[in-house]
Design a protein around this motif. Structure first.
Motif, PDB file in Angstrom:
ATOM      1  N   THR A   1    -113.802 -13.681  88.261  1.00  0.00           N
ATOM      2  CA  THR A   1    -114.648 -14.831  88.542  1.00  0.00           C
ATOM      3  C   THR A   1    -115.820 -14.394  89.408  1.00  0.00           C
ATOM      4  O   THR A   1    -115.628 -13.807  90.472  1.00  0.00           O
ATOM      5  CB  THR A   1    -113.842 -15.912  89.293  1.00  0.00           C
ATOM      6  OG1 THR A   1    -112.749 -16.316  88.488  1.00  0.00           O
ATOM      7  CG2 THR A   1    -114.726 -17.119  89.592  1.00  0.00           C
TER       8      THR A   1
ATOM      9  N   SER B   1    -103.916 -20.377  95.937  1.00  0.00           N
ATOM     10  CA  SER B   1    -103.839 -20.022  94.533  1.00  0.00           C
ATOM     11  C   SER B   1    -105.022 -19.130  94.210  1.00  0.00           C
ATOM     12  O   SER B   1    -106.151 -19.403  94.631  1.00  0.00           O
ATOM     13  CB  SER B   1    -103.867 -21.272  93.649  1.00  0.00           C
ATOM     14  OG  SER B   1    -103.699 -20.922  92.291  1.00  0.00           O
TER      15      SER B   1
ATOM     16  N   SER C   1    -109.490 -16.431  96.145  1.00  0.00           N
ATOM     17  CA  SER C   1    -108.492 -17.490  96.049  1.00  0.00           C
ATOM     18  C   SER C   1    -109.028 -18.811  96.597  1.00  0.00           C
ATOM     19  O   SER C   1    -110.073 -18.850  97.244  1.00  0.00           O
ATOM     20  CB  SER C   1    -107.221 -17.089  96.805  1.00  0.00           C
ATOM     21  OG  SER C   1    -107.520 -16.820  98.158  1.00  0.00           O
TER      22      SER C   1
ATOM     23  N   LEU D   1    -108.010 -17.199  92.222  1.00  0.00           N
ATOM     24  CA  LEU D   1    -108.971 -17.467  91.160  1.00  0.00           C
ATOM     25  C   LEU D   1    -108.791 -16.417  90.068  1.00  0.00           C
ATOM     26  O   LEU D   1    -108.309 -15.310  90.335  1.00  0.00           O
ATOM     27  CB  LEU D   1    -110.395 -17.394  91.711  1.00  0.00           C
ATOM     28  CG  LEU D   1    -110.822 -18.543  92.618  1.00  0.00           C
ATOM     29  CD1 LEU D   1    -112.155 -18.229  93.300  1.00  0.00           C
ATOM     30  CD2 LEU D   1    -110.949 -19.819  91.802  1.00  0.00           C
ATOM     31  N   PRO D   2    -109.169 -16.753  88.859  1.00  0.00           N
ATOM     32  CA  PRO D   2    -109.042 -15.762  87.783  1.00  0.00           C
ATOM     33  C   PRO D   2    -109.802 -14.485  88.128  1.00  0.00           C
ATOM     34  O   PRO D   2    -110.915 -14.533  88.650  1.00  0.00           O
ATOM     35  CB  PRO D   2    -109.670 -16.470  86.580  1.00  0.00           C
ATOM     36  CG  PRO D   2    -109.556 -17.916  86.881  1.00  0.00           C
ATOM     37  CD  PRO D   2    -109.687 -18.034  88.373  1.00  0.00           C
ATOM     38  N   ARG D   3    -109.150 -13.366  87.869  1.00  0.00           N
ATOM     39  CA  ARG D   3    -109.790 -12.082  88.135  1.00  0.00           C
ATOM     40  C   ARG D   3    -111.109 -12.017  87.366  1.00  0.00           C
ATOM     41  O   ARG D   3    -111.180 -12.380  86.192  1.00  0.00           O
ATOM     42  CB  ARG D   3    -108.875 -10.957  87.670  1.00  0.00           C
ATOM     43  CG  ARG D   3    -109.309  -9.573  88.094  1.00  0.00           C
ATOM     44  CD  ARG D   3    -108.805  -9.273  89.487  1.00  0.00           C
ATOM     45  NE  ARG D   3    -109.058  -7.895  89.871  1.00  0.00           N
ATOM     46  CZ  ARG D   3    -108.552  -7.339  90.950  1.00  0.00           C
ATOM     47  NH1 ARG D   3    -107.781  -8.032  91.747  1.00  0.00           N
ATOM     48  NH2 ARG D   3    -108.828  -6.085  91.249  1.00  0.00           N
TER      49      ARG D   3
ATOM     50  N   HIS E   1    -113.886 -23.206  86.225  1.00  0.00           N
ATOM     51  CA  HIS E   1    -112.523 -22.709  86.433  1.00  0.00           C
ATOM     52  C   HIS E   1    -111.675 -23.803  87.068  1.00  0.00           C
ATOM     53  O   HIS E   1    -112.082 -24.405  88.058  1.00  0.00           O
ATOM     54  CB  HIS E   1    -112.523 -21.472  87.340  1.00  0.00           C
ATOM     55  CG  HIS E   1    -113.173 -20.272  86.721  1.00  0.00           C
ATOM     56  ND1 HIS E   1    -112.587 -19.556  85.702  1.00  0.00           N
ATOM     57  CD2 HIS E   1    -114.361 -19.679  86.953  1.00  0.00           C
ATOM     58  CE1 HIS E   1    -113.379 -18.562  85.354  1.00  0.00           C
ATOM     59  NE2 HIS E   1    -114.467 -18.616  86.090  1.00  0.00           N
ATOM     60  N   ASP E   2    -110.524 -24.052  86.491  1.00  0.00           N
ATOM     61  CA  ASP E   2    -109.581 -25.012  87.040  1.00  0.00           C
ATOM     62  C   ASP E   2    -108.456 -24.267  87.754  1.00  0.00           C
ATOM     63  O   ASP E   2    -107.901 -23.302  87.223  1.00  0.00           O
ATOM     64  CB  ASP E   2    -108.993 -25.886  85.932  1.00  0.00           C
ATOM     65  CG  ASP E   2    -110.023 -26.853  85.360  1.00  0.00           C
ATOM     66  OD1 ASP E   2    -110.933 -27.261  86.106  1.00  0.00           O
ATOM     67  OD2 ASP E   2    -109.932 -27.192  84.172  1.00  0.00           O
ATOM     68  N   VAL E   3    -108.148 -24.716  88.962  1.00  0.00           N
ATOM     69  CA  VAL E   3    -107.129 -24.087  89.791  1.00  0.00           C
ATOM     70  C   VAL E   3    -106.255 -25.189  90.394  1.00  0.00           C
ATOM     71  O   VAL E   3    -106.770 -26.236  90.782  1.00  0.00           O
ATOM     72  CB  VAL E   3    -107.765 -23.257  90.930  1.00  0.00           C
ATOM     73  CG1 VAL E   3    -106.694 -22.632  91.808  1.00  0.00           C
ATOM     74  CG2 VAL E   3    -108.685 -22.189  90.370  1.00  0.00           C
TER      75      VAL E   3
ATOM     76  N   GLU F   1    -120.217 -21.787  84.369  1.00  0.00           N
ATOM     77  CA  GLU F   1    -118.818 -21.548  84.027  1.00  0.00           C
ATOM     78  C   GLU F   1    -117.914 -22.426  84.876  1.00  0.00           C
ATOM     79  O   GLU F   1    -118.235 -22.754  86.014  1.00  0.00           O
ATOM     80  CB  GLU F   1    -118.457 -20.073  84.230  1.00  0.00           C
ATOM     81  CG  GLU F   1    -119.035 -19.165  83.165  1.00  0.00           C
ATOM     82  CD  GLU F   1    -118.477 -17.756  83.237  1.00  0.00           C
ATOM     83  OE1 GLU F   1    -117.648 -17.481  84.124  1.00  0.00           O
ATOM     84  OE2 GLU F   1    -118.893 -16.930  82.407  1.00  0.00           O
TER      85      GLU F   1
ATOM     86  N   GLN G   1    -109.256  -9.940  94.477  1.00  0.00           N
ATOM     87  CA  GLN G   1    -108.776 -11.232  94.018  1.00  0.00           C
ATOM     88  C   GLN G   1    -109.170 -12.309  95.022  1.00  0.00           C
ATOM     89  O   GLN G   1    -108.661 -12.339  96.139  1.00  0.00           O
ATOM     90  CB  GLN G   1    -107.256 -11.204  93.855  1.00  0.00           C
ATOM     91  CG  GLN G   1    -106.705 -12.384  93.085  1.00  0.00           C
ATOM     92  CD  GLN G   1    -106.728 -12.152  91.580  1.00  0.00           C
ATOM     93  OE1 GLN G   1    -106.156 -11.186  91.088  1.00  0.00           O
ATOM     94  NE2 GLN G   1    -107.386 -13.027  90.865  1.00  0.00           N
TER      95      GLN G   1
END
Lengths: 125, 134
Positions: free
Chosen positions: B29, B23, B107, B25-27, B6-8, B4, B105
């Motif tokens: 992840t 920033s 980050s 990370l998407p919840r 993820h772009d942050v 998977e 969460q």
């Protein structure tokens, strides 16, 4: 865990200064790179090639220089110089929606005929 | 096993903090951290670039890499290959770095070595192995 075998054809089209060929990985190929097998024929003006795997933005995920011509070589993830994956590291492959690609750069120009080869990727999925 | 992505984006805004930005990370992840791609712009005090971190929900550093050279875009392994002291924790190649954002969460954090006078946007792409691997 499954192992997928992916053949990526790469051709260096003969011509002045012809050193580079590119082949795209299948869209949707995702997993952990196990090995890269490359069969390099005898070439013009070339003694070695550099094998790279890039993401869709041309950022290298695997780099191996000085791969011999007229030979078949199996490369391991830890053979990569950039990034410098250490022993035991696992290289992720995430091709798509924009495909990743493999590139072969010869040390000398291919002038007499197209050089057709490719890389075979073994990917744990 | 799958992978998977993820772009942050992390922005150091001098009006907020001249050296540090975070920033989330998407919840949700989660997985085995596999690699990180960092798009590092030019920064002030460019001889030494910023360090980047993955931080769990309680603020503990799970991954540290740096300094990252300015004006570069590159993939980096989950194992820091740098020999500088202070990398913590120092995951070896045989280790697997877990990320679990299900209950808290996580980050991505950037700490620059010098104050930035302009806004700096730094892009990250994280890849994770997810699912069974046997």
């Amino acid at each position: 865990m499954r192992v997928e075998q992916i053949d990526v054809p790469v051709t260096i089209t003969a011509g002045a200064g012809a050193t580079t060929g590119t082949g795209y990985l299948p869209v949707g190929l995702r997993g952990m790179l196990g090995a890269v097998r490359v069969e390099v024929p005898q070439m013009d003006g070339t003694t070695t090639v550099t094998i790279t795997i890039h993401d869709e933005d041309d950022v290298a995920m695997f780099t191996k220089a000085s791969v011999a011509e007229n030979a078949t070589t199996v490369l391991l993830p830890s053979d990569s110089s950039a990034p410098d994956w250490g022993t035991g590291d696992r290289i992720p492959i995430h091709s798509g929606p924009s495909p990743w690609y493999a590139k072969i750069v010869a040390s000398g120009a291919q002038t007499s005929a197209d050089m057709t080869t490719g890389v075979r990727l073994y990917v744990f999925c | 096993m799958c992978v998977e992505q993820h772009d942050v984006t992390v922005t150091i805004d001098p009006t907020v903090s001249a050296t540090t930005a975070t920033s989330v990370l998407p919840r949700g992840t989660e997985g085995i951290f596999a690699a990180i791609r960092i798009v590092m712009p030019a920064v002030d005090a460019a001889l030494i670039g910023p360090s980047v971190y993955i931080v769990d929900g309680d603020g503990a550093y799970v991954y540290e890499y740096g300094p990252v050279l300015p004006n570069t875009t590159a993939w980096y392994p989950s194992e820091p290959n740098l020999v500088e002291a202070g990398l913590a924790p120092y995951w070896r190649g045989i280790d697997r770095v877990p990320v679990s954002g299900l209950s808290s969460q996580w980050s991505v954090k950037v700490i620059a070595d010098a104050e930035q006078t302009e806004s700096r946007e730094i892009g990250f792409r994280l890849l994770f192995f997810v699912g069974a691997d046997d």
